[in-house]
Design a protein around this motif. Sequence first.
Motif, PDB file in Angstrom:
ATOM      1  N   MET A 227       0.857  -1.185   0.000  1.00 28.08           N
ATOM      2  CA  MET A 227       0.000   0.000   0.000  1.00 28.08           C
ATOM      3  C   MET A 227       0.896   1.238   0.000  1.00 28.08           C
ATOM      4  SD  MET A 227      -3.179  -1.014   2.551  1.00 28.08           S
ATOM      5  CE  MET A 227      -2.226  -1.035   4.070  1.00 28.08           C
ATOM      6  N   VAL A 228       0.350   2.337  -0.499  1.00 29.88           N
ATOM      7  CA  VAL A 228       1.135   3.567  -0.618  1.00 29.88           C
ATOM      8  C   VAL A 228       0.409   4.702   0.104  1.00 29.88           C
ATOM      9  CG1 VAL A 228       2.139   5.254  -2.205  1.00 29.88           C
ATOM     10  CG2 VAL A 228       2.123   2.817  -2.813  1.00 29.88           C
ATOM     11  N   ASN A 229       1.178   5.476   0.858  1.00 29.93           N
ATOM     12  CA  ASN A 229       0.639   6.632   1.577  1.00 29.93           C
ATOM     13  C   ASN A 229       1.453   7.884   1.273  1.00 29.93           C
ATOM     14  OD1 ASN A 229      -1.266   5.101   3.447  1.00 29.93           O
ATOM     15  ND2 ASN A 229       0.679   4.152   3.994  1.00 29.93           N
ATOM     16  N   PHE A 230       0.758   9.022   1.192  1.00 24.05           N
ATOM     17  CA  PHE A 230       1.456  10.304   1.215  1.00 24.05           C
ATOM     18  C   PHE A 230       1.817  10.603   2.671  1.00 24.05           C
ATOM     19  CE2 PHE A 230      -0.998  10.722  -2.693  1.00 24.05           C
ATOM     20  CZ  PHE A 230      -0.093  11.322  -3.553  1.00 24.05           C
ATOM     21  N   ARG A 231       2.971  11.227   2.855  1.00 27.75           N
ATOM     22  CA  ARG A 231       3.380  11.597   4.197  1.00 27.75           C
ATOM     23  C   ARG A 231       3.984  13.004   4.194  1.00 27.75           C
ATOM     24  NH1 ARG A 231       0.195   8.613   5.621  1.00 27.75           N
ATOM     25  NH2 ARG A 231       0.418   6.660   6.771  1.00 27.75           N
ATOM     26  N   ARG A 232       3.898  13.628   5.342  1.00 30.37           N
ATOM     27  CA  ARG A 232       4.384  14.987   5.542  1.00 30.37           C
ATOM     28  C   ARG A 232       5.911  14.981   5.643  1.00 30.37           C
ATOM     29  NH1 ARG A 232       2.267  17.240  11.094  1.00 30.37           N
ATOM     30  NH2 ARG A 232       4.260  16.370  11.711  1.00 30.37           N
ATOM     31  N   PRO A 233       6.600  15.981   5.098  1.00 28.33           N
ATOM     32  CA  PRO A 233       8.061  16.031   5.248  1.00 28.33           C
ATOM     33  C   PRO A 233       8.463  16.201   6.715  1.00 28.33           C
ATOM     34  CG  PRO A 233       7.299  17.555   3.539  1.00 28.33           C
ATOM     35  CD  PRO A 233       6.086  17.068   4.245  1.00 28.33           C
ATOM     36  N   SER A 234       9.632  15.719   7.064  1.00 30.18           N
ATOM     37  CA  SER A 234      10.091  15.803   8.453  1.00 30.18           C
ATOM     38  C   SER A 234      10.348  17.244   8.878  1.00 30.18           C
ATOM     39  CB  SER A 234      11.365  14.970   8.634  1.00 30.18           C
ATOM     40  OG  SER A 234      12.390  15.448   7.772  1.00 30.18           O
TER      41      SER A 234
ATOM     42  N   ALA B  71       9.590  -4.177 -12.466  1.00 30.55           N
ATOM     43  CA  ALA B  71       9.174  -3.072 -13.337  1.00 30.55           C
ATOM     44  C   ALA B  71       7.910  -2.361 -12.846  1.00 30.55           C
ATOM     45  CB  ALA B  71       8.958  -3.596 -14.755  1.00 30.55           C
ATOM     46  N   THR B  72       7.497  -2.577 -11.604  1.00 26.51           N
ATOM     47  CA  THR B  72       6.272  -1.963 -11.077  1.00 26.51           C
ATOM     48  C   THR B  72       6.379  -0.442 -11.071  1.00 26.51           C
ATOM     49  OG1 THR B  72       5.799  -3.879  -9.684  1.00 26.51           O
ATOM     50  CG2 THR B  72       4.724  -1.809  -9.087  1.00 26.51           C
ATOM     51  N   GLU B  73       5.323   0.209 -11.535  1.00 30.14           N
ATOM     52  CA  GLU B  73       5.220   1.661 -11.495  1.00 30.14           C
ATOM     53  C   GLU B  73       4.148   2.050 -10.478  1.00 30.14           C
ATOM     54  OE1 GLU B  73       6.586   4.354 -13.461  1.00 30.14           O
ATOM     55  OE2 GLU B  73       8.142   2.877 -13.924  1.00 30.14           O
ATOM     56  N   VAL B  74       4.395   3.111  -9.725  1.00 34.10           N
ATOM     57  CA  VAL B  74       3.382   3.697  -8.848  1.00 34.10           C
ATOM     58  C   VAL B  74       2.852   4.937  -9.549  1.00 34.10           C
ATOM     59  CG1 VAL B  74       2.919   4.743  -6.607  1.00 34.10           C
ATOM     60  CG2 VAL B  74       4.457   2.780  -6.769  1.00 34.10           C
ATOM     61  N   ILE B  75       1.549   4.944  -9.791  1.00 34.13           N
ATOM     62  CA  ILE B  75       0.916   5.972 -10.630  1.00 34.13           C
ATOM     63  C   ILE B  75      -0.025   6.815  -9.783  1.00 34.13           C
ATOM     64  CG2 ILE B  75      -0.577   6.345 -12.642  1.00 34.13           C
ATOM     65  CD1 ILE B  75       0.416   3.560 -13.621  1.00 34.13           C
ATOM     66  N   PHE B  76      -0.015   8.129 -10.022  1.00 33.89           N
ATOM     67  CA  PHE B  76      -0.852   9.070  -9.282  1.00 33.89           C
ATOM     68  C   PHE B  76      -1.845   9.714 -10.247  1.00 33.89           C
ATOM     69  CE2 PHE B  76       3.398   8.831  -7.481  1.00 33.89           C
ATOM     70  CZ  PHE B  76       3.125   8.466  -6.171  1.00 33.89           C
ATOM     71  N   GLU B  77      -3.128   9.538  -9.957  1.00 37.28           N
ATOM     72  CA  GLU B  77      -4.175  10.058 -10.836  1.00 37.28           C
ATOM     73  C   GLU B  77      -5.035  11.069 -10.092  1.00 37.28           C
ATOM     74  OE1 GLU B  77      -6.434   6.924 -12.627  1.00 37.28           O
ATOM     75  OE2 GLU B  77      -4.670   5.992 -13.579  1.00 37.28           O
TER      76      GLU B  77
ATOM     77  N   GLU C 109      -5.467  -0.384  -7.300  1.00 33.57           N
ATOM     78  CA  GLU C 109      -5.480   0.827  -6.488  1.00 33.57           C
ATOM     79  C   GLU C 109      -4.928   0.484  -5.110  1.00 33.57           C
ATOM     80  OE1 GLU C 109      -8.380   4.581  -5.191  1.00 33.57           O
ATOM     81  OE2 GLU C 109      -9.234   2.857  -6.255  1.00 33.57           O
ATOM     82  N   VAL C 110      -3.875   1.178  -4.721  1.00 36.25           N
ATOM     83  CA  VAL C 110      -3.164   0.831  -3.484  1.00 36.25           C
ATOM     84  C   VAL C 110      -3.134   1.988  -2.490  1.00 36.25           C
ATOM     85  CG1 VAL C 110      -1.734  -0.954  -4.534  1.00 36.25           C
ATOM     86  CG2 VAL C 110      -0.966   1.434  -4.582  1.00 36.25           C
TER      87      VAL C 110
ATOM     88  N   PHE D 184     -11.010  24.478  -5.589  1.00 37.80           N
ATOM     89  CA  PHE D 184     -11.772  23.234  -5.622  1.00 37.80           C
ATOM     90  C   PHE D 184     -13.130  23.466  -4.964  1.00 37.80           C
ATOM     91  CE2 PHE D 184      -7.271  21.587  -4.832  1.00 37.80           C
ATOM     92  CZ  PHE D 184      -6.969  21.595  -6.189  1.00 37.80           C
ATOM     93  N   ILE D 185     -14.204  23.206  -5.681  1.00 39.08           N
ATOM     94  CA  ILE D 185     -15.541  23.430  -5.130  1.00 39.08           C
ATOM     95  C   ILE D 185     -16.041  22.209  -4.361  1.00 39.08           C
ATOM     96  CG2 ILE D 185     -16.135  25.096  -6.916  1.00 39.08           C
ATOM     97  CD1 ILE D 185     -17.782  22.894  -8.275  1.00 39.08           C
ATOM     98  N   ARG D 186     -15.289  21.139  -4.409  1.00 39.88           N
ATOM     99  CA  ARG D 186     -15.614  19.931  -3.636  1.00 39.88           C
ATOM    100  C   ARG D 186     -14.292  19.261  -3.257  1.00 39.88           C
ATOM    101  NH1 ARG D 186     -16.749  18.954  -8.903  1.00 39.88           N
ATOM    102  NH2 ARG D 186     -18.936  19.454  -8.584  1.00 39.88           N
ATOM    103  N   ASN D 187     -14.370  18.292  -2.375  1.00 37.24           N
ATOM    104  CA  ASN D 187     -13.169  17.534  -2.038  1.00 37.24           C
ATOM    105  C   ASN D 187     -12.698  16.749  -3.255  1.00 37.24           C
ATOM    106  OD1 ASN D 187     -13.445  18.489   0.554  1.00 37.24           O
ATOM    107  ND2 ASN D 187     -14.239  16.582   1.395  1.00 37.24           N
ATOM    108  N   GLU D 188     -11.435  16.873  -3.578  1.00 35.70           N
ATOM    109  CA  GLU D 188     -10.847  16.145  -4.700  1.00 35.70           C
ATOM    110  C   GLU D 188     -10.014  14.991  -4.168  1.00 35.70           C
ATOM    111  OE1 GLU D 188     -11.787  16.725  -7.635  1.00 35.70           O
ATOM    112  OE2 GLU D 188     -12.620  18.753  -7.535  1.00 35.70           O
ATOM    113  N   GLN D 189      -9.531  14.153  -5.077  1.00 33.57           N
ATOM    114  CA  GLN D 189      -8.746  13.009  -4.627  1.00 33.57           C
ATOM    115  C   GLN D 189      -7.603  12.719  -5.579  1.00 33.57           C
ATOM    116  OE1 GLN D 189     -10.735   9.135  -4.880  1.00 33.57           O
ATOM    117  NE2 GLN D 189     -12.338  10.042  -6.141  1.00 33.57           N
ATOM    118  N   ILE D 190      -6.557  12.166  -5.017  1.00 35.53           N
ATOM    119  CA  ILE D 190      -5.450  11.630  -5.808  1.00 35.53           C
ATOM    120  C   ILE D 190      -5.427  10.133  -5.561  1.00 35.53           C
ATOM    121  CG2 ILE D 190      -2.963  11.607  -6.171  1.00 35.53           C
ATOM    122  CD1 ILE D 190      -2.894  14.496  -5.173  1.00 35.53           C
ATOM    123  N   LYS D 191      -5.774   9.367  -6.584  1.00 34.71           N
ATOM    124  CA  LYS D 191      -5.739   7.912  -6.472  1.00 34.71           C
ATOM    125  C   LYS D 191      -4.319   7.424  -6.748  1.00 34.71           C
ATOM    126  CE  LYS D 191     -10.536   6.928  -7.828  1.00 34.71           C
ATOM    127  NZ  LYS D 191     -11.390   6.168  -8.769  1.00 34.71           N
ATOM    128  N   ILE D 192      -3.924   6.395  -6.021  1.00 36.78           N
ATOM    129  CA  ILE D 192      -2.589   5.821  -6.185  1.00 36.78           C
ATOM    130  C   ILE D 192      -2.745   4.382  -6.688  1.00 36.78           C
ATOM    131  CG2 ILE D 192      -0.359   5.410  -5.113  1.00 36.78           C
ATOM    132  CD1 ILE D 192      -1.297   7.207  -2.782  1.00 36.78           C
TER     133      ILE D 192
END
Length: 664
Positions: A144-151, A236-242, A318-319, A294-302
């Motif tokens: 699974m993939v998560n976005f994380r805040r910089p240190s 050769a796995t790619e992680v894609i952000f949509e 989708e991970v 953004f007039i509504r909540n948007e999303q970035i799918k991974i």
Amino acid sequence: MEEKRAENEKKDSTSEDLLLSIHGAKIKFNAHLGEFKVLNDVPTTQGKLTGTIVEKQIPNFTFYDGFQMISLTEWQDFGTAKVQENYVLLKKSTLPGTGKMPGNIPPETGKIEFVTSGQINEPESIDTKGAPVPQNINVLKKFMVNFRRPSAYKGEFGFDWMRDEYIYPITSVSGTNKELSLDIAKLKTEYKTTDVTNAVSPYGKDYYCSFLNIMMNQEVELDIEVEELESLSADATEVIFESSNPKLIITPTSIPLNTLIAGGKQTKSIGGTAVRDYYLATNQIKVKCDGQAFIRNEQIKIFAKLKDPASGIEDKKEVGKMMVMKNSEQLQYTINVYVIKAFMSDNPLFGESVIDAEFAKIGGLAGLEKYLNENSLNQGLIQVKLIDRKDTNPLKIELSTNTFNLANTGKNTRTGIADNDYENMRGIITNPNPSAFEVDSGKSVNLFNKQMNLLYNFSREKCILLYLCPLKTKDAGGSAYTIPLNNKHCIIFGTNLAHPQSYAHEIAHTLGLEHIFLSRDSSCNIISLSDEKLKIDGELTAFRTEIDRAKADIDRQWNAYRTTNSSFFNANPSRVNEYKAPYDQAKNKLEQQYNEYARQKRDEKNLIDKNHIKFLRSHTENIMDYWGDDANCDGTIETGITDKKSLNKFQWKIIQNEAKTYYH
């Protein structure tokens, strides 16, 4: 020669049997010919959906002569490779079952067999060197993939996620490892589904979204965390952000998994013998709100994607995802904050110069405004303008010792006469010693509010009034009320004048945020939210009883007056209502008082419901937390996290709603 040819034909037949069966493959059941249909959304082979053992429903099979399957059992002789956790079907695979022709024709038993695999340009004989070997298919690994805040994060944007310490017993509290959340089930719902569009559970695992809150045209840089569910290695796995919105720009849109795991695996204990394995790649991706809100909540799918070069199978899963919050009302979150010095005019230990010296340590007005707009309140998209003058005159309240002494006994500070308006200030002085003068924090809010209204006219203006006061209190560095909802007053006392987080903390109280932890009663017992609400109900019931008693007393007074003057009213019946009117007005005023009190109590309960997520005190980095906890109420303070720099996503919504409703 004939023996060699027979041997080669046997090899060709064996290799052909190992071809993957795909959508459109030809089938037969006894003498009935037909076609195989893949109905599940799975990776493709040669551009067609790949057959797996879950395809065993009657609609999977169509026969050209009208023959129909009635019942099916389980696939036999299927492959050892898996696609989406299910074994693949091969040309040699068979499926026993029963079927029949329409009409009164007896059923037939037999098995479905593949006549062809469905693959394009299937040769009549196959060189075994080129035959695909299902056992060696490159399969997408589980992660699974998560976005994380910089240190190095210092509150520059709103970012929230489910911290491990919230739900796992990994934080030492009084010598025992504990979870910080006081209601883990509620918290999981908050991060799994609340504000989440199309929640995901990769590989059946709980997935907790991260949440981003940014200004229009703001760009932020984030880390990427890969949580390992099975052993990962270079492929050769790619992680894609949509992105769900063309104005939500992601750079780059894909990253090789090899890049994300290059830093090596890290292992984190999550309580007992349980661990979480993950990889952390820093500063990997930039996210920007580009030119349009953004007039509504948007999303970035991974997504994770892997295409096997030998078989042609492409697997995409989708991970993970991140929600990016609506920001179209950003301009409604701007607030004027008037900064007022409130000091003692006759005691230099608590005079104006003390404020100036301490306030200068954080850069004065400009430094505080920068902190509030760039490192704290901005996480909820709040922007403030600090103002320290009114009609070119500095905003200040000079208070003498006598002013406090009068308020301390409930007297009007101008007339010196007992006054109900000053009754809520009685006992404001907690230490009268001039060298250690100390006041009650909450009652000081009441006094400053009263004095401010006498000096300046802010009552009709939508704003916040921030008092800088060099005085000391017993246990508070600041004070503010959340009720009434449009309360606009907050104070920073002498001990915290050079502490930026205190300003954000008190202003956030004014904007409707409660502490992130539960309160304690006089016996040091934790008060639950349900008990808080029961207490409010009890107060409302008691006040209702008091009002009804007062109204009944007014009725008795009227009845006594009418009885005493019965001869007059008998002679002048038309004047009864005239004389009764003052009594009715008094009762109406009492009812108005009750209605106002009831409204405030409803607001209190609503505020409790909004601030329903709670943690153990002092152990979060939340701005609405305290840095220490006297858990036993014996004066022994256990220090937790001292750098308070974040607001959670449920807090963003509260301060936004209050800002646009009461202060913008």
